[in-house]
Scaffold this motif. Sequence first.
Motif, PDB file in Angstrom:
ATOM      1  N   TYR A   1       0.558  -1.311   0.108  1.00  0.00           N
ATOM      2  CA  TYR A   1      -0.059   0.166  -0.123  1.00  0.00           C
ATOM      3  C   TYR A   1       0.838   1.102  -0.005  1.00  0.00           C
ATOM      4  CZ  TYR A   1      -4.177  -2.990   1.151  1.00  0.00           C
ATOM      5  OH  TYR A   1      -5.562  -3.750   0.992  1.00  0.00           O
ATOM      6  N   CYS A   2       1.967   1.255   0.501  1.00  0.00           N
ATOM      7  CA  CYS A   2       2.472   2.208   0.729  1.00  0.00           C
ATOM      8  C   CYS A   2       4.421   1.579   0.302  1.00  0.00           C
ATOM      9  CB  CYS A   2       2.971   2.961   2.088  1.00  0.00           C
ATOM     10  SG  CYS A   2       3.551   4.161   2.788  1.00  0.00           S
ATOM     11  N   MET A   3       5.073   2.862   0.145  1.00  0.00           N
ATOM     12  CA  MET A   3       6.605   2.255   0.350  1.00  0.00           C
ATOM     13  C   MET A   3       7.225   4.007   0.486  1.00  0.00           C
ATOM     14  SD  MET A   3       7.505  -0.570  -2.862  1.00  0.00           S
ATOM     15  CE  MET A   3       9.099  -0.473  -2.380  1.00  0.00           C
ATOM     16  N   ALA A   4       8.747   3.367   1.176  1.00  0.00           N
ATOM     17  CA  ALA A   4       8.935   4.757   1.865  1.00  0.00           C
ATOM     18  C   ALA A   4      10.142   4.491   2.107  1.00  0.00           C
ATOM     19  CB  ALA A   4       7.784   4.697   3.303  1.00  0.00           C
ATOM     20  N   TRP A   5      11.570   5.670   2.187  1.00  0.00           N
ATOM     21  CA  TRP A   5      12.674   5.380   2.422  1.00  0.00           C
ATOM     22  C   TRP A   5      13.075   6.119   3.672  1.00  0.00           C
ATOM     23  CZ3 TRP A   5      16.867   3.334  -0.850  1.00  0.00           C
ATOM     24  CH2 TRP A   5      15.928   3.164  -1.994  1.00  0.00           C
ATOM     25  N   PHE A   6      13.760   5.261   4.432  1.00  0.00           N
ATOM     26  CA  PHE A   6      14.184   6.428   5.844  1.00  0.00           C
ATOM     27  C   PHE A   6      16.172   5.983   6.059  1.00  0.00           C
ATOM     28  CE2 PHE A   6      10.913   5.754   8.593  1.00  0.00           C
ATOM     29  CZ  PHE A   6       9.335   4.796   8.097  1.00  0.00           C
ATOM     30  N   ARG A   7      16.339   6.669   6.542  1.00  0.00           N
ATOM     31  CA  ARG A   7      17.272   7.323   6.713  1.00  0.00           C
ATOM     32  C   ARG A   7      17.823   6.704   8.606  1.00  0.00           C
ATOM     33  NH1 ARG A   7      18.953  13.194   5.182  1.00  0.00           N
ATOM     34  NH2 ARG A   7      17.445  14.019   6.575  1.00  0.00           N
ATOM     35  N   GLN A   8      19.522   6.248   8.570  1.00  0.00           N
ATOM     36  CA  GLN A   8      20.293   6.296  10.317  1.00  0.00           C
ATOM     37  C   GLN A   8      21.567   6.361   9.811  1.00  0.00           C
ATOM     38  OE1 GLN A   8      18.980   2.349  11.766  1.00  0.00           O
ATOM     39  NE2 GLN A   8      19.236   3.105  14.136  1.00  0.00           N
ATOM     40  N   SER A   9      21.566   7.773  10.557  1.00  0.00           N
ATOM     41  CA  SER A   9      23.057   7.392  11.042  1.00  0.00           C
ATOM     42  C   SER A   9      23.539   7.062  12.488  1.00  0.00           C
ATOM     43  CB  SER A   9      23.195   9.047  11.184  1.00  0.00           C
ATOM     44  OG  SER A   9      23.052  10.253   9.982  1.00  0.00           O
ATOM     45  N   PRO A  10      25.326   6.711  12.603  1.00  0.00           N
ATOM     46  CA  PRO A  10      25.403   6.268  13.839  1.00  0.00           C
ATOM     47  C   PRO A  10      24.641   6.970  14.931  1.00  0.00           C
ATOM     48  CG  PRO A  10      26.885   6.457  12.256  1.00  0.00           C
ATOM     49  CD  PRO A  10      25.815   7.304  11.775  1.00  0.00           C
ATOM     50  N   GLY A  11      24.080   6.384  16.397  1.00  0.00           N
ATOM     51  CA  GLY A  11      23.707   7.035  17.093  1.00  0.00           C
ATOM     52  C   GLY A  11      22.269   7.688  17.173  1.00  0.00           C
TER      53      GLY A  11
ATOM     54  N   ASP B   1      -1.562   4.768  -4.563  1.00  0.00           N
ATOM     55  CA  ASP B   1      -2.534   6.050  -5.240  1.00  0.00           C
ATOM     56  C   ASP B   1      -1.789   7.197  -5.352  1.00  0.00           C
ATOM     57  OD1 ASP B   1      -4.477   7.946  -2.250  1.00  0.00           O
ATOM     58  OD2 ASP B   1      -2.125   7.573  -3.098  1.00  0.00           O
ATOM     59  N   GLY B   2      -0.295   7.509  -5.181  1.00  0.00           N
ATOM     60  CA  GLY B   2       0.590   8.251  -5.703  1.00  0.00           C
ATOM     61  C   GLY B   2       0.729   9.052  -5.000  1.00  0.00           C
ATOM     62  N   ASN B   3       0.303   9.450  -3.604  1.00  0.00           N
ATOM     63  CA  ASN B   3      -0.550   9.913  -2.764  1.00  0.00           C
ATOM     64  C   ASN B   3       1.281  10.432  -2.212  1.00  0.00           C
ATOM     65  OD1 ASN B   3       0.219  11.265   0.617  1.00  0.00           O
ATOM     66  ND2 ASN B   3      -1.569  12.320  -1.188  1.00  0.00           N
ATOM     67  N   ILE B   4       2.162  11.223  -1.895  1.00  0.00           N
ATOM     68  CA  ILE B   4       3.717  11.448  -1.743  1.00  0.00           C
ATOM     69  C   ILE B   4       4.042  13.019  -0.741  1.00  0.00           C
ATOM     70  CG2 ILE B   4       5.946  12.505  -2.539  1.00  0.00           C
ATOM     71  CD1 ILE B   4       5.411  11.172  -5.356  1.00  0.00           C
ATOM     72  N   ARG B   5       4.498  12.185   0.544  1.00  0.00           N
ATOM     73  CA  ARG B   5       5.126  13.083   1.610  1.00  0.00           C
ATOM     74  C   ARG B   5       6.448  13.108   2.331  1.00  0.00           C
ATOM     75  NH1 ARG B   5       0.672  14.909   1.288  1.00  0.00           N
ATOM     76  NH2 ARG B   5      -0.483  15.279   2.790  1.00  0.00           N
TER      77      ARG B   5
ATOM     78  N   ARG C   1      13.719  19.559  -2.056  1.00  0.00           N
ATOM     79  CA  ARG C   1      16.260  18.975  -2.345  1.00  0.00           C
ATOM     80  C   ARG C   1      16.112  16.922  -3.146  1.00  0.00           C
ATOM     81  NH1 ARG C   1      20.325  17.799   1.232  1.00  0.00           N
ATOM     82  NH2 ARG C   1      18.108  17.979   2.645  1.00  0.00           N
ATOM     83  N   PHE C   2      14.525  15.852  -2.136  1.00  0.00           N
ATOM     84  CA  PHE C   2      14.761  14.999  -2.489  1.00  0.00           C
ATOM     85  C   PHE C   2      13.011  14.157  -3.152  1.00  0.00           C
ATOM     86  CE2 PHE C   2      17.573  13.065   0.978  1.00  0.00           C
ATOM     87  CZ  PHE C   2      18.774  13.726   0.491  1.00  0.00           C
ATOM     88  N   THR C   3      13.669  13.632  -4.693  1.00  0.00           N
ATOM     89  CA  THR C   3      12.288  13.100  -5.047  1.00  0.00           C
ATOM     90  C   THR C   3      12.316  11.829  -4.997  1.00  0.00           C
ATOM     91  OG1 THR C   3      12.213  15.509  -7.020  1.00  0.00           O
ATOM     92  CG2 THR C   3      10.644  13.565  -7.277  1.00  0.00           C
ATOM     93  N   ILE C   4      10.810  11.191  -4.265  1.00  0.00           N
ATOM     94  CA  ILE C   4      10.451   9.955  -4.623  1.00  0.00           C
ATOM     95  C   ILE C   4       9.717   9.917  -5.720  1.00  0.00           C
ATOM     96  CG2 ILE C   4       8.812  10.103  -3.178  1.00  0.00           C
ATOM     97  CD1 ILE C   4       9.292   7.752  -1.718  1.00  0.00           C
TER      98      ILE C   4
END
Length: 124
Positions: free
Chosen positions: A32-42, A54-58, A66-69
């Motif tokens: 239903y939904c796909m995403a990008w996450f990120r994690q820095s040390p600590g 449905d194409g809705n983006i956040r 700056r970023f485009t999914i």
Amino acid sequence: DVQLVESGGDSGQAGGSLRLSCAASGSTQSSYCMAWFRQSPGKEREGVARINSDGNIRYADSVKGRFTISKDNAKDTLYLQMDSLKPEDTAMYFCAANTQTVCVPPLSVPDFNYWGQGTQVTVS
């Protein structure tokens, strides 16, 4: 089940661009939904961007503008185009899929039941 494999991570200069890819396989039509996450040390894993079926983006405020999914349904591939990179964008980037429901704000780690192994982005 859904399998996710990220690629495209690299080292780059501030102000530059990178494009991450996430190849999905398995029961991808159930996402239903796909995403990008990120994690820095600590630091805790944080949501970067998500796209619903449905194409809705956040976007997170820190990457907005700056970023485009995007998602290529024919190729079952999720992308993250990262422009105007900053050193604070340095992190391991993870692709995630939610096969249970569409995503609503805020973008939350527990909402996602499938994860990739991550790809490292380093900006200097």
